[in-house]
Design a protein around this motif. Sequence first.
Motif, PDB file in Angstrom:
ATOM      1  N   THR A  17     -34.532  16.376 -46.500  1.00  0.00           N
ATOM      2  CA  THR A  17     -33.574  16.624 -47.552  1.00  0.00           C
ATOM      3  C   THR A  17     -32.227  16.819 -46.866  1.00  0.00           C
ATOM      4  N   ARG A  59     -24.408   5.155 -52.778  1.00  0.00           N
ATOM      5  CA  ARG A  59     -25.401   6.063 -53.343  1.00  0.00           C
ATOM      6  C   ARG A  59     -25.109   7.525 -53.024  1.00  0.00           C
ATOM      7  N   SER A  63     -26.012  10.619 -55.375  1.00  0.00           N
ATOM      8  CA  SER A  63     -27.128  11.484 -54.981  1.00  0.00           C
ATOM      9  C   SER A  63     -26.658  12.919 -54.769  1.00  0.00           C
ATOM     10  N   TYR A  67     -28.207  16.217 -56.296  1.00  0.00           N
ATOM     11  CA  TYR A  67     -28.705  17.337 -55.488  1.00  0.00           C
ATOM     12  C   TYR A  67     -28.088  18.664 -55.950  1.00  0.00           C
TER      13      TYR A  67
HETATM   14  C1  LIG Z   1     -36.678   1.880 -49.679  1.00  0.00           C
HETATM   15  C2  LIG Z   1     -36.501   3.067 -50.136  1.00  0.00           C
HETATM   16  C3  LIG Z   1     -37.509   4.122 -50.300  1.00  0.00           C
HETATM   17  C4  LIG Z   1     -38.887   4.109 -50.060  1.00  0.00           C
HETATM   18  C5  LIG Z   1     -39.766   2.980 -49.575  1.00  0.00           C
HETATM   19  C6  LIG Z   1     -39.357   5.440 -50.361  1.00  0.00           C
HETATM   20  C7  LIG Z   1     -40.692   5.865 -50.277  1.00  0.00           C
HETATM   21  C8  LIG Z   1     -41.133   7.155 -50.556  1.00  0.00           C
HETATM   22  N1  LIG Z   1     -40.373   8.303 -50.720  1.00  0.00           N
HETATM   23  C9  LIG Z   1     -41.186   9.371 -51.015  1.00  0.00           C
HETATM   24  C10 LIG Z   1     -40.796  10.697 -51.256  1.00  0.00           C
HETATM   25  C11 LIG Z   1     -39.491  11.122 -51.545  1.00  0.00           C
HETATM   26  N2  LIG Z   1     -38.381  10.320 -51.651  1.00  0.00           N
HETATM   27  C12 LIG Z   1     -37.290  11.107 -51.948  1.00  0.00           C
HETATM   28  C13 LIG Z   1     -35.998  10.672 -52.122  1.00  0.00           C
HETATM   29  C14 LIG Z   1     -35.549   9.372 -51.911  1.00  0.00           C
HETATM   30  N3  LIG Z   1     -36.308   8.243 -51.675  1.00  0.00           N
HETATM   31  C15 LIG Z   1     -35.481   7.158 -51.470  1.00  0.00           C
HETATM   32  C16 LIG Z   1     -35.859   5.849 -51.126  1.00  0.00           C
HETATM   33  C17 LIG Z   1     -37.152   5.448 -50.764  1.00  0.00           C
HETATM   34  N4  LIG Z   1     -38.287   6.190 -50.766  1.00  0.00           N
HETATM   35  C18 LIG Z   1     -34.119   7.631 -51.607  1.00  0.00           C
HETATM   36  C19 LIG Z   1     -32.881   6.759 -51.472  1.00  0.00           C
HETATM   37  C20 LIG Z   1     -34.173   9.003 -51.855  1.00  0.00           C
HETATM   38  C21 LIG Z   1     -32.983   9.978 -51.945  1.00  0.00           C
HETATM   39  C22 LIG Z   1     -32.655  10.459 -53.253  1.00  0.00           C
HETATM   40  C23 LIG Z   1     -31.888   9.472 -54.044  1.00  0.00           C
HETATM   41  O1  LIG Z   1     -30.813   9.077 -53.640  1.00  0.00           O
HETATM   42  O2  LIG Z   1     -32.410   9.091 -55.118  1.00  0.00           O
HETATM   43  C24 LIG Z   1     -37.717  12.479 -52.049  1.00  0.00           C
HETATM   44  C25 LIG Z   1     -36.860  13.669 -52.478  1.00  0.00           C
HETATM   45  C26 LIG Z   1     -36.124  14.382 -51.378  1.00  0.00           C
HETATM   46  C27 LIG Z   1     -35.395  15.609 -51.868  1.00  0.00           C
HETATM   47  O3  LIG Z   1     -34.644  16.151 -51.062  1.00  0.00           O
HETATM   48  O4  LIG Z   1     -35.509  16.093 -53.000  1.00  0.00           O
HETATM   49  C28 LIG Z   1     -39.080  12.498 -51.775  1.00  0.00           C
HETATM   50  C29 LIG Z   1     -39.978  13.689 -51.708  1.00  0.00           C
HETATM   51  C30 LIG Z   1     -42.524   8.895 -51.002  1.00  0.00           C
HETATM   52  C31 LIG Z   1     -43.750   9.767 -51.268  1.00  0.00           C
HETATM   53  C32 LIG Z   1     -42.497   7.540 -50.726  1.00  0.00           C
HETATM   54  C33 LIG Z   1     -43.582   6.546 -50.591  1.00  0.00           C
HETATM   55  C34 LIG Z   1     -44.730   6.589 -51.133  1.00  0.00           C
END
Ligand SMILES: C=CC1=C(C)c2cc3[nH]c(cc4nc(cc5[nH]c(cc1n2)c(C)c5CCC(=O)O)C(CCC(=O)O)=C4C)c(C)c3C=C
Length: 344
Positions: A17, A59, A63, A67
Amino acid sequence: MNKNKAKIGVLLVNLGTPDSTATGDVRKYLREFLMDPRVIDINPIGRWFLVNLIIAPFRAPKSAHEYRKVWTDRGSPLLYHTQDVKAKLEAKLHSEDYHVEFAMRYQSPSIEAGLNRLNKANVRKIIVVSLFPQYASATNGSVVDKVMEIARTWQVIPNITFVNNFVEHPKFVEAWESVSRPYTDKQEFDQYIFSYHGLPERQIKKASCDGYCQLSEKCCATYTKKNQFCYRAQCFLTTRLIANRLGLPEEKVKTCFQSRLGNDPWIQPYTEDVIKESAAAGNKKVLAFSPAFVADCLETTVEVGEEYKEIFMEAGGEHWELVPSLNSTDKWVECLEDLVFQNS
Ligand SMILES: C=CC1=C(C)c2cc3[nH]c(cc4nc(cc5[nH]c(cc1n2)c(C)c5CCC(=O)O)C(CCC(=O)O)=C4C)c(C)c3C=C
Ligand SMILES: [Fe+2]
Ligand SMILES: [Fe+2]
């Protein structure tokens, strides 16, 4: 307990995070996260341009704004829930036998710092528990990569065990039952939507054995040795296990995938489409679950709890509730304790 035996180290790892809600910190977090070749699995030059010139600059401000909605005095919910889980697990395990640390795959506290503390404590074995219930190369796979990158610089590498996934662990299902009961026992809903984090379709294909996975209802609806590491199949399995445990009527249960990023096809059905279809079919009351996450975070509280609620209400829905995640609930800590014992 054996006083002559060194301890076992436990490293709990969550995603990560930003350090703060400042746009610069969010950009730094997004850059580290998305430059991981297991997350954006395209050619390195394409990834560099996409992340540094398109996603991170555009983004990050959006974002950062999101947050700010979830940030507390203790920082990001993902961080403090993971801290709380670590403290509760540590209190349950015998301190003569176990040394527990937690880390984030991206940003802080780093995996390197956690592993170095375990190494300094002279542990005889390390159990790495990635806090992602369903296996994905982008999450659990990436944690293995990072841990090995650090451990390979050590002179002595102790035994290292990785928990690959834990969807079928009965205590994981019980933990979800326990957070869901207050909602499912209170009233009946017209639909139960299980929304999981999405993945690009190509990542599912790469994880499939002998081309088994066609991303159809059929291939992912059964869980076999051919798709044992298929994230989508593990998500459908998670839904079945939790829904059965709660006694939810099968015809009211839907599995779908959220958080699509970019223009490539991601795994379907998309949560947004399922919500609109649900409202169009006349459903008024929906209960949402997010069992790809073990702690509440941006993806649950804002995306499912607020944005999807808005879509449902605008499409004619009347009542949308989100089951909170496992966070640091007792049953979840019991599940972690069991995973540690099974791997000790
Ligand atoms: C190509 C992009 C992404 C993939 C592949 C991806 C897989 C993935 N992520 C999680 C869990 C979490 N993701 C979170 C935030 C988040 N995820 C992506 C992109 C991909 N994720 C982005 C750009 C972001 C940031 C937030 C945003 O800008 O929307 C989070 C949350 C973190 C927090 O601090 O709250 C989690 C948890 C999994 C489980 C997963 C594949 C299965
Ligand atoms: Fe993500
Ligand atoms: Fe499949």
